[in-house]
Design a protein around this motif. Sequence first.
Motif, mmCIF file in Angstrom:
data_model
loop_
_atom_site.group_PDB
_atom_site.id
_atom_site.type_symbol
_atom_site.label_atom_id
_atom_site.label_comp_id
_atom_site.label_asym_id
_atom_site.label_seq_id
_atom_site.Cartn_x
_atom_site.Cartn_y
_atom_site.Cartn_z
ATOM 1 N N THR A 71 0.943 -1.168 -0.004
ATOM 2 C CA THR A 71 0.115 -0.235 0.007
ATOM 3 C C THR A 71 0.804 1.314 0.200
ATOM 4 N N THR A 72 1.837 1.403 0.872
ATOM 5 C CA THR A 72 2.479 2.385 1.007
ATOM 6 C C THR A 72 3.269 2.789 -0.173
ATOM 7 N N ILE A 82 0.611 4.477 -2.852
ATOM 8 C CA ILE A 82 0.484 5.696 -2.410
ATOM 9 C C ILE A 82 1.428 6.708 -2.895
ATOM 10 N N GLU A 134 -6.101 9.130 9.181
ATOM 11 C CA GLU A 134 -5.335 8.286 8.259
ATOM 12 C C GLU A 134 -4.020 7.482 9.079
ATOM 13 N N SER A 160 1.318 6.525 6.431
ATOM 14 C CA SER A 160 1.589 6.129 5.003
ATOM 15 C C SER A 160 0.695 6.980 4.146
ATOM 16 N N ASN A 161 -0.541 7.425 4.810
ATOM 17 C CA ASN A 161 -1.284 8.194 3.667
ATOM 18 C C ASN A 161 -1.609 9.795 4.485
ATOM 19 N N ASN A 176 -8.639 6.622 4.008
ATOM 20 C CA ASN A 176 -8.603 5.196 4.057
ATOM 21 C C ASN A 176 -10.118 4.605 3.917
ATOM 22 N N ASP A 224 -7.156 4.352 0.407
ATOM 23 C CA ASP A 224 -6.269 3.564 1.073
ATOM 24 C C ASP A 224 -7.075 2.115 1.242
ATOM 25 N N ALA A 255 -5.858 -0.689 2.417
ATOM 26 C CA ALA A 255 -4.947 -1.786 3.179
ATOM 27 C C ALA A 255 -5.909 -2.394 4.479
ATOM 28 N N TYR A 287 -7.190 3.149 -5.985
ATOM 29 C CA TYR A 287 -7.148 2.048 -4.901
ATOM 30 C C TYR A 287 -6.009 1.597 -4.535
ATOM 31 N N VAL A 288 -5.656 1.169 -3.424
ATOM 32 C CA VAL A 288 -4.196 0.387 -3.031
ATOM 33 C C VAL A 288 -4.630 -0.559 -1.846
#
Length: 404
Positions: A93-94, A97, A120, A123-124, A169, A198, A200, A218-219
């Motif tokens: 995910t990181t 982003i 968040e 990382s976001n 997120n 996010d 995750a 979208y991660v």
Amino acid sequence: MLNVDEIRKDFPILSREVNGKPLVYFDNAATAQTPKQVIDTIVDYYSNYNANIHRGVHTLSQEATDLYEQARYKIQAHFNAKFSHEIIYTSGTTHGINLVANGFSSLLKKGDDIIVSALEHHSNIVPWQMLCERTGANLKVIPMNAEGELVMAEYSNLLSKNTKLVFVNHISNALGTINPIEDIIAQAHNVGAAVLIDGAQSTPHVKPDVQKLDVDFYVASAHKMCGPTGVGMLYGKEEWLKKLPPYQGGGEMIAEVTFEKTTYADLPHKFEAGTPNIAGGIAFGAAIDYMNGIGFNNIADFENELLEYATNKLLDIEGLKIYGTSKHKTAVISFNLEGIHPYDVGTILDKLGIAVRTGHHCAQPIMDYYKIPGTVRASFAFYNTKAEIDTLVAGVKKAKIMLS
């Protein structure tokens, strides 16, 4: 209805002991455990197919390439992306982003606004702060309330014609709050802004449909979904991925290289420089197969049952406070015992074989809002049981006696 006893047999680690006690694993929000079906896929790759992909004419390379690209199709189908080339393999995910944040460096200018939420993970937050430093854009924050929910009226007020990107997120890792992303996306699009979600924490519990959501990016990370660490995915709408410049330079992401000029490969390879985590990508596909075999509706129903059971049991403990009390949340409980540091509680639980997470959970602004140093976080998965929750509750009661 899930047969949890049978499911648990798929996870070798769940049969081990920690400090002489049966392992109770309640740190699923940090990483989920891996079933033997996924482990076997990794072993099979290194035993039978290990070769670099996309480049070789020999049989092993072609077979490895086929497996890797088949996994991309599985990810595409799972998230309902329109095209397979809208799925970019990442390290997690990181990485996804940061890839998008880097790309927007060439699209933003001084005076533009980008919006993040108070819920968040770091990382976001940090990649967007870095983006603002590079571009002169303004970072605005959707506030939260005491229940751990976003104040949506304030979000509406933050939006303007200057808003270029919104990122939130889907589910809070620290509190378990499920954010109203459909509304967030629709409002952002009304002012012409792009949206990154996010995923995750959501993807272990729900099955996002990126076309239905109409989300731009979208991660997600495989290791939250019973897959291996070090691999994840970025979904991006084709038109956005074409606008963004490559994140890294190297092999695989080029069409032609001379010392005078380089031209870049088509999607998705434009963003996939270098030798990827081939085994991880293939295993990501296997993990998606595994979870779909159980069924996300079944997973959600059972985990909600665990959440309700654990919430009621923990609230019976005098002096225990739960943070994040939204009616819309997933299987995460963040709590503290009055007057006791969460680290001390987590240490005693570990001695009892119970794995929880303590601290600010890479969500320090949330802890600052509540004016606390952190929480004890118990996060549940579909392979956990009510008996394990009883063990947790007994452990918390013991910790309270020992630390009071």
